[in-house]
Scaffold this active site. Sequence first.
Site, PDB file in Angstrom:
ATOM      1  N   HIS A 131     -17.488  -3.609  -7.946  1.00  0.00           N
ATOM      2  CA  HIS A 131     -18.899  -3.544  -7.550  1.00  0.00           C
ATOM      3  C   HIS A 131     -19.634  -2.692  -8.580  1.00  0.00           C
ATOM      4  O   HIS A 131     -19.562  -1.462  -8.550  1.00  0.00           O
ATOM      5  CB  HIS A 131     -19.012  -2.915  -6.152  1.00  0.00           C
ATOM      6  CG  HIS A 131     -20.356  -3.096  -5.511  1.00  0.00           C
ATOM      7  ND1 HIS A 131     -20.588  -2.808  -4.189  1.00  0.00           N
ATOM      8  CD2 HIS A 131     -21.526  -3.555  -6.003  1.00  0.00           C
ATOM      9  CE1 HIS A 131     -21.860  -3.069  -3.894  1.00  0.00           C
ATOM     10  NE2 HIS A 131     -22.446  -3.516  -4.995  1.00  0.00           N
ATOM     11  N   ASP A 132     -20.331  -3.340  -9.498  1.00  0.00           N
ATOM     12  CA  ASP A 132     -21.069  -2.600 -10.530  1.00  0.00           C
ATOM     13  C   ASP A 132     -22.084  -3.569 -11.140  1.00  0.00           C
ATOM     14  O   ASP A 132     -22.264  -4.670 -10.619  1.00  0.00           O
ATOM     15  CB  ASP A 132     -20.079  -2.053 -11.577  1.00  0.00           C
ATOM     16  CG  ASP A 132     -20.590  -0.765 -12.227  1.00  0.00           C
ATOM     17  OD1 ASP A 132     -21.778  -0.721 -12.602  1.00  0.00           O
ATOM     18  OD2 ASP A 132     -19.808   0.186 -12.366  1.00  0.00           O
TER      19      ASP A 132
ATOM     20  N   THR B  94     -15.083  -4.380   7.317  1.00  0.00           N
ATOM     21  CA  THR B  94     -14.923  -4.403   8.780  1.00  0.00           C
ATOM     22  C   THR B  94     -15.097  -3.016   9.393  1.00  0.00           C
ATOM     23  O   THR B  94     -15.153  -2.882  10.600  1.00  0.00           O
ATOM     24  CB  THR B  94     -13.546  -4.981   9.171  1.00  0.00           C
ATOM     25  OG1 THR B  94     -12.556  -4.358   8.363  1.00  0.00           O
ATOM     26  CG2 THR B  94     -13.493  -6.476   8.984  1.00  0.00           C
TER      27      THR B  94
ATOM     28  N   PRO C 296     -23.575  -6.449 -13.600  1.00  0.00           N
ATOM     29  CA  PRO C 296     -22.864  -7.665 -14.030  1.00  0.00           C
ATOM     30  C   PRO C 296     -22.024  -7.479 -15.286  1.00  0.00           C
ATOM     31  O   PRO C 296     -20.867  -7.910 -15.345  1.00  0.00           O
ATOM     32  CB  PRO C 296     -24.004  -8.664 -14.264  1.00  0.00           C
ATOM     33  CG  PRO C 296     -25.095  -8.210 -13.349  1.00  0.00           C
ATOM     34  CD  PRO C 296     -25.009  -6.712 -13.303  1.00  0.00           C
ATOM     35  N   ASN C 297     -22.569  -6.814 -16.283  1.00  0.00           N
ATOM     36  CA  ASN C 297     -21.847  -6.665 -17.545  1.00  0.00           C
ATOM     37  C   ASN C 297     -20.549  -5.874 -17.344  1.00  0.00           C
ATOM     38  O   ASN C 297     -19.501  -6.222 -17.908  1.00  0.00           O
ATOM     39  CB  ASN C 297     -22.757  -5.954 -18.558  1.00  0.00           C
ATOM     40  CG  ASN C 297     -22.095  -5.841 -19.912  1.00  0.00           C
ATOM     41  OD1 ASN C 297     -21.765  -6.854 -20.520  1.00  0.00           O
ATOM     42  ND2 ASN C 297     -21.889  -4.618 -20.369  1.00  0.00           N
TER      43      ASN C 297
ATOM     44  N   GLY D 223       0.368  -6.167   5.958  1.00  0.00           N
ATOM     45  CA  GLY D 223       0.969  -5.025   5.282  1.00  0.00           C
ATOM     46  C   GLY D 223       2.056  -4.365   6.102  1.00  0.00           C
ATOM     47  O   GLY D 223       3.230  -4.751   6.050  1.00  0.00           O
ATOM     48  N   ARG D 224       1.646  -3.383   6.894  1.00  0.00           N
ATOM     49  CA  ARG D 224       2.622  -2.530   7.574  1.00  0.00           C
ATOM     50  C   ARG D 224       3.625  -3.240   8.481  1.00  0.00           C
ATOM     51  O   ARG D 224       4.766  -2.776   8.579  1.00  0.00           O
ATOM     52  CB  ARG D 224       1.890  -1.397   8.315  1.00  0.00           C
ATOM     53  CG  ARG D 224       1.318  -0.379   7.342  1.00  0.00           C
ATOM     54  CD  ARG D 224       0.238   0.455   7.948  1.00  0.00           C
ATOM     55  NE  ARG D 224      -0.949  -0.346   8.234  1.00  0.00           N
ATOM     56  CZ  ARG D 224      -2.052   0.115   8.805  1.00  0.00           C
ATOM     57  NH1 ARG D 224      -2.122   1.380   9.160  1.00  0.00           N
ATOM     58  NH2 ARG D 224      -3.085  -0.677   9.010  1.00  0.00           N
TER      59      ARG D 224
ATOM     60  N   LYS E 133      -0.098  -8.254  -2.414  1.00  0.00           N
ATOM     61  CA  LYS E 133      -1.446  -7.704  -2.634  1.00  0.00           C
ATOM     62  C   LYS E 133      -1.352  -6.269  -3.129  1.00  0.00           C
ATOM     63  O   LYS E 133      -0.710  -5.433  -2.497  1.00  0.00           O
ATOM     64  CB  LYS E 133      -2.272  -7.742  -1.344  1.00  0.00           C
ATOM     65  CG  LYS E 133      -3.698  -7.219  -1.567  1.00  0.00           C
ATOM     66  CD  LYS E 133      -4.556  -7.340  -0.331  1.00  0.00           C
ATOM     67  CE  LYS E 133      -4.471  -6.146   0.579  1.00  0.00           C
ATOM     68  NZ  LYS E 133      -5.168  -4.944   0.101  1.00  0.00           N
TER      69      LYS E 133
ATOM     70  N   ASP F  15      -6.611  -6.493  -5.395  1.00  0.00           N
ATOM     71  CA  ASP F  15      -7.701  -6.217  -4.449  1.00  0.00           C
ATOM     72  C   ASP F  15      -8.409  -4.918  -4.843  1.00  0.00           C
ATOM     73  O   ASP F  15      -8.212  -3.881  -4.217  1.00  0.00           O
ATOM     74  CB  ASP F  15      -7.061  -6.118  -3.043  1.00  0.00           C
ATOM     75  CG  ASP F  15      -8.038  -5.754  -1.951  1.00  0.00           C
ATOM     76  OD1 ASP F  15      -9.251  -5.945  -2.130  1.00  0.00           O
ATOM     77  OD2 ASP F  15      -7.568  -5.273  -0.893  1.00  0.00           O
ATOM     78  N   LEU F  16      -9.224  -4.995  -5.902  1.00  0.00           N
ATOM     79  CA  LEU F  16      -9.901  -3.785  -6.392  1.00  0.00           C
ATOM     80  C   LEU F  16     -11.372  -3.741  -5.981  1.00  0.00           C
ATOM     81  O   LEU F  16     -12.072  -2.782  -6.272  1.00  0.00           O
ATOM     82  CB  LEU F  16      -9.773  -3.685  -7.923  1.00  0.00           C
ATOM     83  CG  LEU F  16      -8.332  -3.564  -8.428  1.00  0.00           C
ATOM     84  CD1 LEU F  16      -8.308  -3.454  -9.960  1.00  0.00           C
ATOM     85  CD2 LEU F  16      -7.614  -2.365  -7.808  1.00  0.00           C
ATOM     86  N   LYS F  17     -11.852  -4.782  -5.335  1.00  0.00           N
ATOM     87  CA  LYS F  17     -13.226  -4.803  -4.783  1.00  0.00           C
ATOM     88  C   LYS F  17     -14.247  -4.273  -5.796  1.00  0.00           C
ATOM     89  O   LYS F  17     -14.943  -3.289  -5.558  1.00  0.00           O
ATOM     90  CB  LYS F  17     -13.296  -4.001  -3.485  1.00  0.00           C
ATOM     91  CG  LYS F  17     -12.376  -4.516  -2.382  1.00  0.00           C
ATOM     92  CD  LYS F  17     -12.583  -3.762  -1.077  1.00  0.00           C
ATOM     93  CE  LYS F  17     -11.757  -4.318   0.061  1.00  0.00           C
ATOM     94  NZ  LYS F  17     -10.321  -4.122  -0.059  1.00  0.00           N
TER      95      LYS F  17
ATOM     96  N   ASP G  93       0.846  -1.193   0.000  1.00  0.00           N
ATOM     97  CA  ASP G  93       0.000   0.000   0.000  1.00  0.00           C
ATOM     98  C   ASP G  93       0.878   1.238   0.000  1.00  0.00           C
ATOM     99  O   ASP G  93       1.308   1.707   1.059  1.00  0.00           O
ATOM    100  CB  ASP G  93      -0.915  -0.003   1.239  1.00  0.00           C
ATOM    101  CG  ASP G  93      -1.939  -1.126   1.184  1.00  0.00           C
ATOM    102  OD1 ASP G  93      -2.488  -1.382   0.101  1.00  0.00           O
ATOM    103  OD2 ASP G  93      -2.180  -1.752   2.232  1.00  0.00           O
TER     104      ASP G  93
HETATM  105  O1  C5P Z   1      -0.995  -2.757   6.975  1.00  0.00           O
HETATM  106  P1  C5P Z   1      -2.056  -3.764   7.281  1.00  0.00           P
HETATM  107  O2  C5P Z   1      -1.515  -5.119   7.661  1.00  0.00           O
HETATM  108  O3  C5P Z   1      -3.090  -3.251   8.251  1.00  0.00           O
HETATM  109  O4  C5P Z   1      -2.772  -3.947   5.864  1.00  0.00           O
HETATM  110  C1  C5P Z   1      -3.889  -4.730   5.696  1.00  0.00           C
HETATM  111  C2  C5P Z   1      -4.358  -4.684   4.275  1.00  0.00           C
HETATM  112  O5  C5P Z   1      -5.592  -5.377   4.185  1.00  0.00           O
HETATM  113  C3  C5P Z   1      -4.601  -3.288   3.715  1.00  0.00           C
HETATM  114  O6  C5P Z   1      -4.305  -3.327   2.317  1.00  0.00           O
HETATM  115  C4  C5P Z   1      -6.079  -3.077   3.937  1.00  0.00           C
HETATM  116  O7  C5P Z   1      -6.661  -2.229   2.975  1.00  0.00           O
HETATM  117  C5  C5P Z   1      -6.627  -4.485   3.779  1.00  0.00           C
HETATM  118  N1  C5P Z   1      -7.850  -4.762   4.507  1.00  0.00           N
HETATM  119  C6  C5P Z   1      -7.979  -4.606   5.877  1.00  0.00           C
HETATM  120  N2  C5P Z   1      -9.142  -4.902   6.530  1.00  0.00           N
HETATM  121  C7  C5P Z   1     -10.164  -5.337   5.828  1.00  0.00           C
HETATM  122  C8  C5P Z   1     -10.070  -5.519   4.453  1.00  0.00           C
HETATM  123  C9  C5P Z   1      -8.878  -5.218   3.817  1.00  0.00           C
HETATM  124  O8  C5P Z   1      -7.030  -4.212   6.541  1.00  0.00           O
HETATM  125  N3  C5P Z   1     -11.265  -5.641   6.460  1.00  0.00           N
END
Ligand code: C5P
Length: 241
Positions: A70-71, A125, A73-74, A215-216, A39, A66-68, A17
């Site tokens: 949402h639109d 979440t 179907p076509n 991630g971090r 990711k 991970d582009l999620k 990210d």
């Molecule tokens: O840095 P960190 O470990 O918190 O990154 C988690 C990754 O997962 C980020 O890319 C975040 O957008 C994604 N994510 C999340 N919680 C969710 C869904 C996706 O942290 N419920």
Amino acid sequence: MTYDLPMFENPVFCAIDTPDIDRAADVSAAIAPYVGGLKVGMEYFYACGEAGYRAVAAAGKPVFLDLKLHDIPNTVASAIRALAPLQPAIVNVHAGGGRAMMQAAAAAARDSGASMRVIGVSVLTSLDEADLAELGLSGTVRDHVRRLGALARECGLDGMVCSAHEIEILKAECGADFLLVVPGIRPAGAAKGDQKRIMTPAEALALGADILVIGRPITAADDPAAAAAAIAAEIGNLRRG
Ligand code: C5P
């Protein structure tokens, strides 16, 4: 469904990210030996586009895009066809887009010939029951996640993104081979950041998580490769132990 991706040797997918393509390429290459995949999310993809994607993919690991989506179907099917040449290992769509959209997404992935898993996003979440009620959705978050998981499976999706707290209900509802991809993971002793309901890799794997998105704790470490290697060792020890 069979899953034979190398991700199972190491279930960690690192979230890249950043809006900075050079940083993304450097971190991806450095950590590649110690993670199962990478990711790429909206922040990076919207900033750096296809060139950015390819800079991450050049590290040689499976990529979860991970582009999620949402639109209608076509449009979602067209988006999946457009993404297929990038050969992501996993793409995702919001399960809230409904049956026809998920079926169209699964069919587009199948027909593209790319070996791409399509997974669903259940309830973000960041939403709680009060938010769901405001949207006209009665019931608990858990019930809603369970319902969306069952529908996603019925529509031919390969799995879901879920919080660690939903692993058990989704495995029970959707079966052991339904791929569960779990963010909000923190190695023991790591900073939580803005994640509130976290679990360690060991806890999430014990519950049945298939992929851990981290991630971090890796990307913000002084030495991302060392951080990723330590997590891989922790998981390797669990599996051997
Ligand atoms: O840095 P960190 O470990 O918190 O990154 C988690 C990754 O997962 C980020 O890319 C975040 O957008 C994604 N994510 C999340 N919680 C969710 C869904 C996706 O942290 N419920």
